[in-house]
Design a protein around this motif. Structure first.
Motif, PDB file in Angstrom:
ATOM      1  N   THR A 148     -12.600 -65.747  36.350  1.00  0.00           N
ATOM      2  CA  THR A 148     -12.969 -64.551  37.116  1.00  0.00           C
ATOM      3  C   THR A 148     -12.284 -64.622  38.480  1.00  0.00           C
ATOM      4  O   THR A 148     -11.815 -65.688  38.895  1.00  0.00           O
ATOM      5  N   PRO A 149     -12.236 -63.517  39.207  1.00  0.00           N
ATOM      6  CA  PRO A 149     -11.624 -63.574  40.541  1.00  0.00           C
ATOM      7  C   PRO A 149     -12.243 -64.623  41.456  1.00  0.00           C
ATOM      8  O   PRO A 149     -11.538 -65.272  42.236  1.00  0.00           O
ATOM      9  N   LYS A 150     -13.558 -64.821  41.361  1.00  0.00           N
ATOM     10  CA  LYS A 150     -14.216 -65.826  42.201  1.00  0.00           C
ATOM     11  C   LYS A 150     -13.918 -67.240  41.717  1.00  0.00           C
ATOM     12  O   LYS A 150     -13.773 -68.172  42.519  1.00  0.00           O
ATOM     13  N   ARG A 151     -13.801 -67.406  40.389  1.00  0.00           N
ATOM     14  CA  ARG A 151     -13.529 -68.722  39.815  1.00  0.00           C
ATOM     15  C   ARG A 151     -12.357 -68.636  38.845  1.00  0.00           C
ATOM     16  O   ARG A 151     -12.529 -68.747  37.625  1.00  0.00           O
ATOM     17  N   PRO A 152     -11.159 -68.433  39.365  1.00  0.00           N
ATOM     18  CA  PRO A 152      -9.987 -68.301  38.483  1.00  0.00           C
ATOM     19  C   PRO A 152      -9.735 -69.587  37.706  1.00  0.00           C
ATOM     20  O   PRO A 152      -9.925 -70.693  38.217  1.00  0.00           O
ATOM     21  N   SER A 164     -10.629 -56.121  37.608  1.00  0.00           N
ATOM     22  CA  SER A 164     -10.010 -55.209  36.643  1.00  0.00           C
ATOM     23  C   SER A 164     -10.923 -54.903  35.464  1.00  0.00           C
ATOM     24  O   SER A 164     -10.532 -54.186  34.553  1.00  0.00           O
ATOM     25  N   ASN A 165     -12.155 -55.461  35.476  1.00  0.00           N
ATOM     26  CA  ASN A 165     -13.087 -55.165  34.385  1.00  0.00           C
ATOM     27  C   ASN A 165     -14.523 -55.429  34.820  1.00  0.00           C
ATOM     28  O   ASN A 165     -14.774 -56.217  35.747  1.00  0.00           O
ATOM     29  N   VAL A 166     -15.448 -54.772  34.153  1.00  0.00           N
ATOM     30  CA  VAL A 166     -16.876 -54.882  34.467  1.00  0.00           C
ATOM     31  C   VAL A 166     -17.394 -56.295  34.193  1.00  0.00           C
ATOM     32  O   VAL A 166     -18.194 -56.837  34.962  1.00  0.00           O
ATOM     33  N   VAL A 226     -18.886 -42.931  37.130  1.00  0.00           N
ATOM     34  CA  VAL A 226     -18.384 -43.752  38.239  1.00  0.00           C
ATOM     35  C   VAL A 226     -17.517 -44.891  37.717  1.00  0.00           C
ATOM     36  O   VAL A 226     -16.492 -45.240  38.303  1.00  0.00           O
ATOM     37  N   ILE A 227     -17.926 -45.506  36.595  1.00  0.00           N
ATOM     38  CA  ILE A 227     -17.153 -46.601  35.996  1.00  0.00           C
ATOM     39  C   ILE A 227     -16.186 -46.006  34.972  1.00  0.00           C
ATOM     40  O   ILE A 227     -16.612 -45.388  33.990  1.00  0.00           O
ATOM     41  N   PRO A 228     -14.874 -46.164  35.157  1.00  0.00           N
ATOM     42  CA  PRO A 228     -13.905 -45.659  34.178  1.00  0.00           C
ATOM     43  C   PRO A 228     -14.018 -46.438  32.865  1.00  0.00           C
ATOM     44  O   PRO A 228     -14.320 -47.634  32.859  1.00  0.00           O
ATOM     45  N   LEU A 229     -13.742 -45.756  31.762  1.00  0.00           N
ATOM     46  CA  LEU A 229     -13.837 -46.389  30.448  1.00  0.00           C
ATOM     47  C   LEU A 229     -12.891 -47.583  30.335  1.00  0.00           C
ATOM     48  O   LEU A 229     -13.273 -48.640  29.818  1.00  0.00           O
ATOM     49  N   ASP A 230     -11.662 -47.427  30.824  1.00  0.00           N
ATOM     50  CA  ASP A 230     -10.696 -48.531  30.730  1.00  0.00           C
ATOM     51  C   ASP A 230     -11.181 -49.760  31.483  1.00  0.00           C
ATOM     52  O   ASP A 230     -10.912 -50.899  31.077  1.00  0.00           O
ATOM     53  N   TYR A 231     -11.891 -49.573  32.570  1.00  0.00           N
ATOM     54  CA  TYR A 231     -12.424 -50.680  33.372  1.00  0.00           C
ATOM     55  C   TYR A 231     -13.518 -51.415  32.594  1.00  0.00           C
ATOM     56  O   TYR A 231     -13.669 -52.630  32.706  1.00  0.00           O
ATOM     57  N   ALA A 232     -14.256 -50.671  31.779  1.00  0.00           N
ATOM     58  CA  ALA A 232     -15.306 -51.290  30.956  1.00  0.00           C
ATOM     59  C   ALA A 232     -14.727 -52.014  29.750  1.00  0.00           C
ATOM     60  O   ALA A 232     -15.289 -52.999  29.280  1.00  0.00           O
ATOM     61  N   PRO A 248      -5.717 -53.063  30.632  1.00  0.00           N
ATOM     62  CA  PRO A 248      -4.927 -53.358  31.831  1.00  0.00           C
ATOM     63  C   PRO A 248      -4.944 -52.188  32.815  1.00  0.00           C
ATOM     64  O   PRO A 248      -4.805 -51.031  32.412  1.00  0.00           O
ATOM     65  N   LEU A 249      -5.124 -52.501  34.064  1.00  0.00           N
ATOM     66  CA  LEU A 249      -5.156 -51.484  35.108  1.00  0.00           C
ATOM     67  C   LEU A 249      -4.090 -51.790  36.158  1.00  0.00           C
ATOM     68  O   LEU A 249      -3.861 -52.954  36.486  1.00  0.00           O
ATOM     69  N   PRO A 250      -3.440 -50.767  36.710  1.00  0.00           N
ATOM     70  CA  PRO A 250      -2.529 -51.025  37.832  1.00  0.00           C
ATOM     71  C   PRO A 250      -3.349 -51.475  39.040  1.00  0.00           C
ATOM     72  O   PRO A 250      -4.532 -51.129  39.160  1.00  0.00           O
ATOM     73  N   PRO A 251      -2.754 -52.254  39.946  1.00  0.00           N
ATOM     74  CA  PRO A 251      -3.500 -52.777  41.103  1.00  0.00           C
ATOM     75  C   PRO A 251      -4.253 -51.718  41.895  1.00  0.00           C
ATOM     76  O   PRO A 251      -5.365 -51.967  42.371  1.00  0.00           O
TER      77      PRO A 251
END
Length: 497
Positions: free
Chosen positions: A299-303, A235-237, A208-214, A218-221
């Motif tokens: 992080t997205p919540k606390r950039p 964009s990451n775990v 379920v979790i892609p390796l690149d995400y772990a 860089p991931l496209p939007p």
């Protein structure tokens, strides 16, 4: 009133300085040939590691770390918790022996009371809160409570429904212990210590979790994970788990407790059933994590609010029980030889675990190509760099592009100037890296190491207005060809538009 305001402003600035994000390392000791504490400290100094976490309060290590300035986190081992959690006197003795006896020569900044107690030793959890409070009381009695924080590392597995992060909450069966801990952290201005292992999240996700995400790649939007409640993109775990912790604390009405990640890493070797425990993956994860922290991405919540993190771990621990991967989380082997060389472009020499101490100067990712071209022209002209290896038919001609050629020219100038940080700037388009950009027969000056010698000379400033006659014929050829190449890309771009 004005003086009071200035003093307050000064105090705030000191706090802000203290909150600079950092990368530290954990130092485990389950090695068959554990290096002597003085050897460990020598390695830390060589790698410019300023923050360490010990899994105990080893006296020899604390003595070796004295007067180094290295910030040290020590630990009350799990096996000592029962005694300390049931006796204020035992806690006072522990603090006297392991903190008071060494501070301030040894810069002890925090105490971990146990490690993952709630999940590893649930029967001891009932005394954990007392142990934390008793240790803190002993620090208060010694007037060290402001200098030394107290907390307890928690496994991220106590956070349930961690994605989307906005719906995360702590395992409610642990609330009777967890809520008093959070109360304590908030009242003492301490922080939540959290162990985050995207490797295990990835392994247990059944695809379920892609390796690149772990791995922080860089991931496209359109490949990023989106929290449907907040519409925040992940964009990451790692970031998702940190934000899950923030949301889980907010669910219990704690909104001002910072998170410090006390363990995170990736194994470099595993058994046949652990195919993703590889050197490349370990290098990618740790390199990307370090850059993520130092870039202050947050992080997205606390950039913009980076999460300080301790890499697990300094050495491979060959005596660890469990699968092969358990023995292979280290950055170094017992002899201090790096398991792999981290890719730390832009992070300078901090945690650049290349014991040959080699650094290189290359073009900065994302820099303006026109600025890079101008810097290349300067290096091969007024900068007096020997750029003939970049000519057609020469070893460094390929790949024939501005970035590759600039990398060679920048590194040549950087070496001529004795590898001073100022020599790798080029008006902001260059950066220092520990990754050797040499390829094939194109050997960069920096890779020659100690054998590389340069005569003394007065280097011109890139800001000086030198006459064009200073350029030699090789530089002119490069400049014209690179200009034609850039023009071609621009024309192609217009056609595509």
């Amino acid at each position: 009133m004005a003086l009071h305001f200035l003093l307050l402003l000064f105090a705030v600035s000191l706090v802000a300085a203290d909150e600079e994000p950092f990368i530290g390392v954990n130092i485990g000791t389950e090695l068959s040939d554990m290096p002597h504490p003085t050897q460990v400290v020598a390695l830390l100094k060589a790698q410019q590691i300023k923050h360490v976490r010990l899994y105990d309060a080893d006296q020899a290590m604390l003595v070796a770390l004295a007067k180094t300035g290295i910030q040290v986190v020590i630990t009350v081992p799990n096996e000592e918790l029962l005694a300390i959690g049931q006796s204020n006197a035992s806690a006072a003795n522990w603090v006297s022996r392991n903190v008071v006896a060494h501070y301030p020569a040894t810069n002890i900044t925090a105490i971990c009371v146990g490690s993952e107690v709630l999940t590893a030793l649930p029967n001891v959890a009932k005394v954990l809160v007392n142990a934390i409070k008793y240790i803190h009381s002993a620090l208060v009695a010694s007037n060290l409570d402001r200098q030394v924080k107290v907390s307890t590392p928690l496994s991220s597995s106590i956070i349930l429904d961690s994605f989307p992060p906005s719906q995360a909450f702590f395992n409610r069966s642990l609330n009777s212990v967890l809520v008093p801990i959070l109360d304590f952290l908030q009242s003492t201005d301490s922080y939540l210590m959290l162990n985050i292992y995207p490797y295990y999240d990835y392994m247990q996700s059944n695809g379920v979790i892609p390796l690149d995400y772990a791995l922080f790649k860089p991931l496209p939007p359109n490949k990023e994970a989106v929290d449907s409640n907040t519409l925040l993109h992940y964009s990451n775990v790692f970031d998702a788990m940190v934000d899950a912790a923030y949301f889980a604390m907010a669910f219990l009405n704690y909104t001002n407790i910072p998170v410090v990640v006390t363990e995170s890493g990736w194994p470099s070797k595993g058994a046949s059933n652990e195919p993703d425990a590889t050197i490349d993956n370990a290098n990618n994860y740790n390199s990307n994590l370090i850059k993520h922290v130092f870039n202050k991405t947050g992080t997205p919540k606390r950039p913009g609010i980076a999460v300080s993190t301790y890499i697990y771990e300094l050495y491979n621990e060959d005596m660890k029980s469990g699968p092969l991967s358990e023995k292979n989380w280290g950055l170094f082997d017992a002899n201090g030889v790096p398991i792999y060389i981290l890719h730390l472009t832009g992070s300078g020499a901090v945690l650049a675990n290349d014991t040959s101490n080699q650094t290189f100067c290359v073009a900065k990712d994302g820099a303006d190509p026109k600025m890079i071209q101008a810097a290349l022209d300067w290096a091969c002209g007024p900068g007096k760099v020997e750029c003939s290896p970049l000519l057609q038919g020469q070893p460094c001609y390929e790949p024939d592009n501005v970035i590759a050629h600039a990398n060679y020219a920048f590194d040549s100038y950087y070496n001529k100037m004795g590898k001073t940080p100022d020599a790798c700037d080029f008006k902001g388009v260059a950066t220092i890296t520990t990754s050797d950009p040499s390829h094939g027969s194109c050997i960069y000056p920096g890779s020659l190491g100690k054998n590389s010698t340069y005569g003394n000379f007065t280097a011109p400033s890139m800001n000086s207005s030198s006459d064009s006659s200073a350029y030699n014929i090789h530089s002119c050829e490069l400049r014209i060809r690179n200009l034609l190449m850039v023009t071609g890309f621009l024309i192609l771009g217009v056609i595509l538009l």
